[in-house]
Write a protein that holds these residues in place. Structure first.
Motif, PDB file in Angstrom:
ATOM      1  N   SER A 160    -116.567-104.645  51.937  1.00  0.00           N
ATOM      2  CA  SER A 160    -116.817-103.242  51.607  1.00  0.00           C
ATOM      3  C   SER A 160    -116.433-102.998  50.153  1.00  0.00           C
ATOM      4  CB  SER A 160    -116.006-102.335  52.532  1.00  0.00           C
ATOM      5  OG  SER A 160    -114.614-102.454  52.258  1.00  0.00           O
ATOM      6  N   ILE A 161    -116.721-101.798  49.675  1.00  0.00           N
ATOM      7  CA  ILE A 161    -116.425-101.470  48.271  1.00  0.00           C
ATOM      8  C   ILE A 161    -114.932-101.393  48.007  1.00  0.00           C
ATOM      9  CG2 ILE A 161    -118.614-100.243  47.946  1.00  0.00           C
ATOM     10  CD1 ILE A 161    -117.108 -97.625  48.382  1.00  0.00           C
ATOM     11  N   PHE A 162    -114.120-101.322  49.073  1.00  0.00           N
ATOM     12  CA  PHE A 162    -112.670-101.211  48.903  1.00  0.00           C
ATOM     13  C   PHE A 162    -111.984-102.575  48.817  1.00  0.00           C
ATOM     14  CE2 PHE A 162    -114.147 -97.533  51.410  1.00  0.00           C
ATOM     15  CZ  PHE A 162    -113.809 -96.514  50.520  1.00  0.00           C
ATOM     16  N   VAL A 163    -112.722-103.664  49.084  1.00  0.00           N
ATOM     17  CA  VAL A 163    -112.131-104.999  49.046  1.00  0.00           C
ATOM     18  C   VAL A 163    -112.182-105.546  47.625  1.00  0.00           C
ATOM     19  CG1 VAL A 163    -112.291-107.356  49.929  1.00  0.00           C
ATOM     20  CG2 VAL A 163    -112.807-105.437  51.434  1.00  0.00           C
ATOM     21  N   PRO A 164    -111.051-105.997  47.070  1.00  0.00           N
ATOM     22  CA  PRO A 164    -111.055-106.544  45.701  1.00  0.00           C
ATOM     23  C   PRO A 164    -111.914-107.800  45.602  1.00  0.00           C
ATOM     24  CG  PRO A 164    -108.810-106.107  46.488  1.00  0.00           C
ATOM     25  CD  PRO A 164    -109.708-105.998  47.669  1.00  0.00           C
ATOM     26  N   TYR A 175    -111.995-112.245  50.821  1.00  0.00           N
ATOM     27  CA  TYR A 175    -113.067-112.335  51.809  1.00  0.00           C
ATOM     28  C   TYR A 175    -113.742-113.703  51.670  1.00  0.00           C
ATOM     29  CZ  TYR A 175    -116.155-111.249  47.860  1.00  0.00           C
ATOM     30  OH  TYR A 175    -116.798-111.280  46.652  1.00  0.00           O
TER      31      TYR A 175
END
Length: 255
Positions: A160-164, A175
């Motif tokens: 998602s956009i929140f994962v660095p 990820y």
């Protein structure tokens, strides 16, 4: 529901014997959710830790990582497949990862110290010529035990956009990016990525904990979840409507 049915049917198919080469002419990307059996040895020195990933144990949530290690297939005969694969061996606690990193660092220091002892400081070419390095014959070399992995072919995760973003230079993996991990391990970017589903538990060495095959079938939102959401929101709407009607009637009576 069609997607879940597709995954179930794929998992019920006969597993591919990786050491003997894929039994089908399909493209590797189309083999996702097919079971595969591969026998070989793990290259522990190239393990990648992806996380943090939480796991609930007896009601207690513990943070840890997924450990991904290249597996080099064992030759089973002439023309057998020797292409390494990436194996997600499962979940390990944070302490397990830290211990393995520390052991690797200690091993490197021990090897450097051994080399320094063989060639003492201050000695020139004369010493290096007459001193002989101890050689280890093939019979004396430690034999890496082979393992048999039952896994499922998977693809990379979609964060998602929140994962660095992953940072291979510092060993930070948030990820699963199969091509990037393969490149970091010195393998081709199209290396097959497998998730271990072997259920044989070892009491003396319980980690890594492989994934449950049922988790591979699940989606982030299952059909039952949609039904639960529908019942919840309709129930809340009915309750609010009932309270609003009672409120309005009470005001009319007072007037």
């Amino acid at each position: 529901m069609e997607m879940l049915d597709y995954r179930k049917k794929r998992l019920e198919m006969e597993p591919i014997m990786w050491n003997e080469g894929p039994s089908t002419g399909e493209d590797l990307a189309s083999l996702e959710f097919r079971r595969v059996v591969c026998e070989g040895y793990f290259d522990e020195s190239k393990s990648i830790y992806v996380g943090p990933r939480s796991r609930s144990i007896s009601g207690v949530t513990e943070n840890g990582y997924y450990v991904i290690t290249p597996l080099v297939p064992r030759a089973t005969g002439h023309g057998s497949l020797q292409t390494p694969v990436l194996v997600n061996r499962g979940w390990v606690p944070r302490g397990w990862r830290d211990k393995n990193i520390k052991d690797s660092e200690n091993l490197e220091k021990a090897l450097e110290s051994k080399e320094a002892d063989i060639t003492p400081n201050g000695e020139g070419a004369w010493w290096r010529f007459w001193s002989k390095k101890p050689t280890v014959s093939k019979a004396e070399e430690p034999i890496t035990p082979t393992v048999k992995v039952l896994g499922v072919i998977r693809g990379s995760e979609k964060p998602s956009i929140f994962v660095p973003a992953n940072d291979p230079s510092t060993g930070q993996w948030f990820y699963v990016d199969a091509p990037m991990i393969a490149s970091t391990c010195g393998l081709p970017e199209n290396t097959v990525y497998i998730e271990d589903i072997n259920e044989d538990a070892n009491a003396t060495n319980p980690y890594p904990v492989p994934k449950d095959v049922n988790t591979l079938i699940r989606h982030s939102v299952m059909p039952q979840d949609h039904l639960n959401y529908t019942l919840t929101w309709y129930s809340l709407s009915a309750a609010v409507t009932f309270m609003a009607v009672k409120r309005i009637k009470a005001k009319k009576i007072r007037l």
